[in-house]
Design a protein around this motif. Structure first.
Motif, PDB file in Angstrom:
ATOM      1  N   HIS A   7     -29.954 -33.820  18.225  1.00 36.48           N
ATOM      2  CA  HIS A   7     -30.723 -32.770  17.574  1.00 36.48           C
ATOM      3  C   HIS A   7     -31.683 -32.119  18.569  1.00 36.48           C
ATOM      4  N   CYS A  11     -32.425 -28.275  19.603  1.00 37.42           N
ATOM      5  CA  CYS A  11     -33.582 -27.752  18.894  1.00 37.42           C
ATOM      6  C   CYS A  11     -34.521 -27.049  19.850  1.00 37.42           C
ATOM      7  N   CYS A  16     -40.571 -27.753  14.526  1.00 40.00           N
ATOM      8  CA  CYS A  16     -39.459 -28.465  13.923  1.00 40.00           C
ATOM      9  C   CYS A  16     -39.939 -29.367  12.796  1.00 40.00           C
ATOM     10  N   TYR A  18     -38.747 -32.241  12.035  1.00 33.08           N
ATOM     11  CA  TYR A  18     -38.721 -33.664  12.389  1.00 33.08           C
ATOM     12  C   TYR A  18     -39.876 -34.005  13.315  1.00 33.08           C
ATOM     13  N   CYS A  21     -38.705 -35.304  16.613  1.00 35.44           N
ATOM     14  CA  CYS A  21     -38.194 -34.288  17.523  1.00 35.44           C
ATOM     15  C   CYS A  21     -39.311 -33.816  18.446  1.00 35.44           C
TER      16      CYS A  21
HETATM   17 ZN   LIG Z   1     -36.109 -30.344  16.210  1.00 38.37          ZN
END
Ligand SMILES: [Zn+2]
Ligand SMILES: [Zn+2]
Ligand SMILES: [Zn+2]
Length: 107
Positions: A7, A11, A16, A18, A21
């Motif tokens: 991801h 990304c 984001c 998450y 992330c």
């Molecule tokens: Zn992300």
């Protein structure tokens, strides 16, 4: 973890959804900016390389956003090429010797 890296590699959103992330992105960002300069000394860099080594072999992104990912892929490809070349050279050497033996025996 590998899914998360997949991801992260795609990304590019600074907002984001998450939280992991952002964390991983921050870690990779640190890896490019870290000034300790000694591989293995910085705990964050150690973590970054660990994640990178998990990620790079399975990374199919040609435009991967993860810093150093392409470096690592390029590096392992070159290692593979070296191994291939050395293997080929060894085989050619054996064939050449064998050919010389045959030529010598028949002569
Ligand atoms: Zn992300
Ligand atoms: Zn560091
Ligand atoms: Zn990647």
């Amino acid at each position: 973890m590998v899914d998360l890296l997949a991801h992260v590699s795609q990304c590019c959103s600074p907002h984001c959804q998450y939280p992991n992330c952002l964390k991983v992105n921050w870690l990779f960002q640190h890896g490019t900016e870290c000034k300790t300069g000694h591989f293995g000394v910085c705990v964050l860099c150690k973590k970054m390389w660990y994640l990178l080594q998990l990620h790079a072999p399975s990374c199919k992104e040609t435009e991967c956003h993860i810093p150093r990912c392409r470096d690592l892929k390029e590096h392992s490809r070159r290692l593979q090429q070296d191994t291939d070349a050395r293997h080929r050279a060894a085989v050619e050497e054996i064939l050449r010797k064998r050919a010389a033996d045959i030529a010598g025996n028949s002569g």
